[in-house]
Design a protein around this motif. Structure first.
Motif, PDB file in Angstrom:
ATOM      1  N   ALA A   9     -31.840 -20.485 -47.592  1.00 58.47           N
ATOM      2  CA  ALA A   9     -31.119 -20.886 -46.376  1.00 58.47           C
ATOM      3  C   ALA A   9     -29.859 -21.673 -46.730  1.00 58.47           C
ATOM      4  O   ALA A   9     -28.775 -21.421 -46.180  1.00 58.47           O
ATOM      5  CB  ALA A   9     -32.027 -21.705 -45.471  1.00 58.47           C
ATOM      6  N   HIS A  10     -29.976 -22.596 -47.662  1.00 65.04           N
ATOM      7  CA  HIS A  10     -28.824 -23.414 -48.057  1.00 65.04           C
ATOM      8  C   HIS A  10     -27.786 -22.581 -48.811  1.00 65.04           C
ATOM      9  O   HIS A  10     -26.575 -22.762 -48.620  1.00 65.04           O
ATOM     10  CB  HIS A  10     -29.273 -24.600 -48.893  1.00 65.04           C
ATOM     11  CG  HIS A  10     -30.102 -25.580 -48.111  1.00 65.04           C
ATOM     12  ND1 HIS A  10     -30.525 -26.773 -48.631  1.00 65.04           N
ATOM     13  CD2 HIS A  10     -30.588 -25.546 -46.849  1.00 65.04           C
ATOM     14  CE1 HIS A  10     -31.229 -27.428 -47.719  1.00 65.04           C
ATOM     15  NE2 HIS A  10     -31.281 -26.691 -46.633  1.00 65.04           N
ATOM     16  N   HIS A  11     -28.250 -21.658 -49.653  1.00 63.89           N
ATOM     17  CA  HIS A  11     -27.329 -20.808 -50.411  1.00 63.89           C
ATOM     18  C   HIS A  11     -26.534 -19.892 -49.472  1.00 63.89           C
ATOM     19  O   HIS A  11     -25.315 -19.737 -49.641  1.00 63.89           O
ATOM     20  CB  HIS A  11     -28.102 -19.986 -51.440  1.00 63.89           C
ATOM     21  CG  HIS A  11     -27.241 -19.125 -52.295  1.00 63.89           C
ATOM     22  ND1 HIS A  11     -26.368 -19.627 -53.230  1.00 63.89           N
ATOM     23  CD2 HIS A  11     -27.088 -17.771 -52.333  1.00 63.89           C
ATOM     24  CE1 HIS A  11     -25.727 -18.630 -53.817  1.00 63.89           C
ATOM     25  NE2 HIS A  11     -26.145 -17.497 -53.286  1.00 63.89           N
ATOM     26  N   VAL A  12     -27.208 -19.304 -48.497  1.00 69.87           N
ATOM     27  CA  VAL A  12     -26.505 -18.431 -47.552  1.00 69.87           C
ATOM     28  C   VAL A  12     -25.479 -19.242 -46.757  1.00 69.87           C
ATOM     29  O   VAL A  12     -24.351 -18.790 -46.539  1.00 69.87           O
ATOM     30  CB  VAL A  12     -27.493 -17.691 -46.626  1.00 69.87           C
ATOM     31  CG1 VAL A  12     -26.765 -16.976 -45.493  1.00 69.87           C
ATOM     32  CG2 VAL A  12     -28.322 -16.690 -47.435  1.00 69.87           C
ATOM     33  N   ALA A  13     -25.835 -20.455 -46.342  1.00 65.97           N
ATOM     34  CA  ALA A  13     -24.873 -21.315 -45.640  1.00 65.97           C
ATOM     35  C   ALA A  13     -23.640 -21.559 -46.503  1.00 65.97           C
ATOM     36  O   ALA A  13     -22.506 -21.503 -46.024  1.00 65.97           O
ATOM     37  CB  ALA A  13     -25.532 -22.635 -45.246  1.00 65.97           C
ATOM     38  N   GLU A  14     -23.867 -21.819 -47.780  1.00 70.49           N
ATOM     39  CA  GLU A  14     -22.748 -22.051 -48.692  1.00 70.49           C
ATOM     40  C   GLU A  14     -21.887 -20.799 -48.839  1.00 70.49           C
ATOM     41  O   GLU A  14     -20.656 -20.874 -48.831  1.00 70.49           O
ATOM     42  CB  GLU A  14     -23.286 -22.487 -50.057  1.00 70.49           C
ATOM     43  CG  GLU A  14     -22.204 -22.861 -51.038  1.00 70.49           C
ATOM     44  CD  GLU A  14     -22.761 -23.342 -52.370  1.00 70.49           C
ATOM     45  OE1 GLU A  14     -22.135 -23.026 -53.395  1.00 70.49           O
ATOM     46  OE2 GLU A  14     -23.804 -24.016 -52.383  1.00 70.49           O
ATOM     47  N   LEU A  15     -22.525 -19.633 -48.941  1.00 71.61           N
ATOM     48  CA  LEU A  15     -21.777 -18.388 -49.097  1.00 71.61           C
ATOM     49  C   LEU A  15     -20.873 -18.093 -47.909  1.00 71.61           C
ATOM     50  O   LEU A  15     -19.776 -17.556 -48.077  1.00 71.61           O
ATOM     51  CB  LEU A  15     -22.735 -17.206 -49.301  1.00 71.61           C
ATOM     52  CG  LEU A  15     -23.444 -17.124 -50.646  1.00 71.61           C
ATOM     53  CD1 LEU A  15     -24.458 -15.984 -50.639  1.00 71.61           C
ATOM     54  CD2 LEU A  15     -22.446 -16.941 -51.782  1.00 71.61           C
ATOM     55  N   VAL A  16     -21.330 -18.417 -46.714  1.00 68.87           N
ATOM     56  CA  VAL A  16     -20.520 -18.139 -45.522  1.00 68.87           C
ATOM     57  C   VAL A  16     -19.644 -19.326 -45.138  1.00 68.87           C
ATOM     58  O   VAL A  16     -18.984 -19.317 -44.107  1.00 68.87           O
ATOM     59  CB  VAL A  16     -21.381 -17.677 -44.321  1.00 68.87           C
ATOM     60  CG1 VAL A  16     -22.124 -16.395 -44.653  1.00 68.87           C
ATOM     61  CG2 VAL A  16     -22.339 -18.758 -43.867  1.00 68.87           C
ATOM     62  N   ASN A  17     -19.657 -20.365 -45.987  1.00 70.45           N
ATOM     63  CA  ASN A  17     -18.826 -21.546 -45.816  1.00 70.45           C
ATOM     64  C   ASN A  17     -19.150 -22.318 -44.534  1.00 70.45           C
ATOM     65  O   ASN A  17     -18.266 -22.796 -43.840  1.00 70.45           O
ATOM     66  CB  ASN A  17     -17.330 -21.185 -45.865  1.00 70.45           C
ATOM     67  CG  ASN A  17     -16.471 -22.376 -46.210  1.00 70.45           C
ATOM     68  OD1 ASN A  17     -16.911 -23.305 -46.883  1.00 70.45           O
ATOM     69  ND2 ASN A  17     -15.230 -22.364 -45.731  1.00 70.45           N
ATOM     70  N   PHE A  18     -20.451 -22.403 -44.216  1.00 71.09           N
ATOM     71  CA  PHE A  18     -20.934 -23.225 -43.112  1.00 71.09           C
ATOM     72  C   PHE A  18     -21.761 -24.350 -43.700  1.00 71.09           C
ATOM     73  O   PHE A  18     -22.423 -24.178 -44.725  1.00 71.09           O
ATOM     74  CB  PHE A  18     -21.836 -22.431 -42.163  1.00 71.09           C
ATOM     75  CG  PHE A  18     -21.133 -21.465 -41.250  1.00 71.09           C
ATOM     76  CD1 PHE A  18     -19.763 -21.432 -41.125  1.00 71.09           C
ATOM     77  CD2 PHE A  18     -21.883 -20.580 -40.498  1.00 71.09           C
ATOM     78  CE1 PHE A  18     -19.130 -20.540 -40.277  1.00 71.09           C
ATOM     79  CE2 PHE A  18     -21.265 -19.678 -39.645  1.00 71.09           C
ATOM     80  CZ  PHE A  18     -19.884 -19.668 -39.525  1.00 71.09           C
ATOM     81  N   ALA A  19     -21.749 -25.483 -43.045  1.00 66.95           N
ATOM     82  CA  ALA A  19     -22.644 -26.564 -43.448  1.00 66.95           C
ATOM     83  C   ALA A  19     -24.066 -26.172 -43.070  1.00 66.95           C
ATOM     84  O   ALA A  19     -24.295 -25.612 -41.995  1.00 66.95           O
ATOM     85  CB  ALA A  19     -22.257 -27.858 -42.740  1.00 66.95           C
ATOM     86  N   ALA A  20     -25.003 -26.428 -43.957  1.00 67.03           N
ATOM     87  CA  ALA A  20     -26.411 -26.166 -43.632  1.00 67.03           C
ATOM     88  C   ALA A  20     -26.809 -27.054 -42.465  1.00 67.03           C
ATOM     89  O   ALA A  20     -26.422 -28.217 -42.396  1.00 67.03           O
ATOM     90  CB  ALA A  20     -27.292 -26.447 -44.849  1.00 67.03           C
ATOM     91  N   ASN A  21     -27.563 -26.503 -41.530  1.00 66.44           N
ATOM     92  CA  ASN A  21     -28.009 -27.253 -40.359  1.00 66.44           C
ATOM     93  C   ASN A  21     -29.080 -28.254 -40.783  1.00 66.44           C
ATOM     94  O   ASN A  21     -30.180 -27.862 -41.161  1.00 66.44           O
ATOM     95  CB  ASN A  21     -28.561 -26.293 -39.304  1.00 66.44           C
ATOM     96  CG  ASN A  21     -29.090 -27.003 -38.080  1.00 66.44           C
ATOM     97  OD1 ASN A  21     -29.051 -28.226 -37.970  1.00 66.44           O
ATOM     98  ND2 ASN A  21     -29.603 -26.224 -37.143  1.00 66.44           N
ATOM     99  N   PRO A  22     -28.806 -29.545 -40.718  1.00 63.02           N
ATOM    100  CA  PRO A  22     -29.806 -30.520 -41.177  1.00 63.02           C
ATOM    101  C   PRO A  22     -31.071 -30.515 -40.317  1.00 63.02           C
ATOM    102  O   PRO A  22     -32.126 -30.943 -40.777  1.00 63.02           O
ATOM    103  CB  PRO A  22     -29.078 -31.865 -41.084  1.00 63.02           C
ATOM    104  CG  PRO A  22     -27.972 -31.647 -40.109  1.00 63.02           C
ATOM    105  CD  PRO A  22     -27.600 -30.193 -40.221  1.00 63.02           C
ATOM    106  N   GLN A  23     -30.988 -30.005 -39.088  1.00 56.62           N
ATOM    107  CA  GLN A  23     -32.143 -29.987 -38.204  1.00 56.62           C
ATOM    108  C   GLN A  23     -32.816 -28.617 -38.116  1.00 56.62           C
ATOM    109  O   GLN A  23     -33.660 -28.403 -37.253  1.00 56.62           O
ATOM    110  CB  GLN A  23     -31.740 -30.458 -36.808  1.00 56.62           C
ATOM    111  CG  GLN A  23     -31.335 -31.924 -36.818  1.00 56.62           C
ATOM    112  CD  GLN A  23     -30.982 -32.421 -35.445  1.00 56.62           C
ATOM    113  OE1 GLN A  23     -30.238 -31.788 -34.720  1.00 56.62           O
ATOM    114  NE2 GLN A  23     -31.530 -33.572 -35.090  1.00 56.62           N
TER     115      GLN A  23
END
Length: 177
Positions: free
Chosen positions: A106-120
């Motif tokens: 989940a965190h890697h995909v967020a990084e790939l699409v240049n979005f901050a990972a949702n902390p919640q």
């Protein structure tokens, strides 16, 4: 009748509620002799619930995206869907040993699409298993399942104890250890 392997029902405007999805999937399952799947959007905030309701009704194929990315407010989020199906409903979703990678994926995909990972984000978010109130941390020290619905390590996450003005002695002791 023409030989389709799977009939995928689509809620592309994301307006359906779980009861509607479950009833529709049941009706379709009674009328066809192939696998039934769903493609769900999250416009009502029910994408994950709709996916789980469809599986309860017999669907064996769920389309979604990691972190729920998609147009408008997104698609159903495969992260909590996979975790819920596996840990809460006993449905095999991933090869053995892969569930523990869910948070890092989940965190890697967020990084790939240049979005901050949702902390919640359920299961994978930084705050999914975070506790700051003294009572919470004190209870977790004695009985984890009182405040954590699953062991966070099963999905590659972990318990976090936050120190704040609400912290008590138990929080400070747990944090120190």
């Amino acid at each position: 009748e023409a030989g389709a392997d799977c009939l995928v029902l689509c809620d592309t405007n994301g307006g359906s509620l779980p009861g509607q999805v479950e009833a529709t999937v049941r009706d379709v399952m009674a009328a066809v002799e192939c696998e039934v799947g769903v493609h769900l959007h999250n416009d009502t905030g029910c994408g994950v619930a709709n996916a789980l309701a469809s599986v309860v009704a017999g669907a064996t194929h769920v389309q979604g995206t990691i972190n729920g990315y998609g147009e408008r407010v997104g698609n159903c989020d495969l992260v909590p869907i996979i975790a819920n199906l596996t840990l809460k409903m006993g449905v095999e979703t991933l090869p053995e040993g892969c569930l523990v990678e869910l948070t890092s994926v989940a965190h890697h995909v967020a990084e790939l699409v240049n979005f901050a990972a949702n902390p919640q984000q359920p299961y994978a978010g930084a705050t999914a298993f975070a506790h700051k109130a003294g009572l919470h941390t004190s209870a977790i020290a004695r009985r984890r399942d009182a405040y954590e619905h699953v062991d966070p390590e099963l999905v590659g996450n972990g318990t976090r104890f936050l120190v704040s003005e609400m912290s008590g002695r138990s929080t400070i002791e747990l944090k120190a250890s």
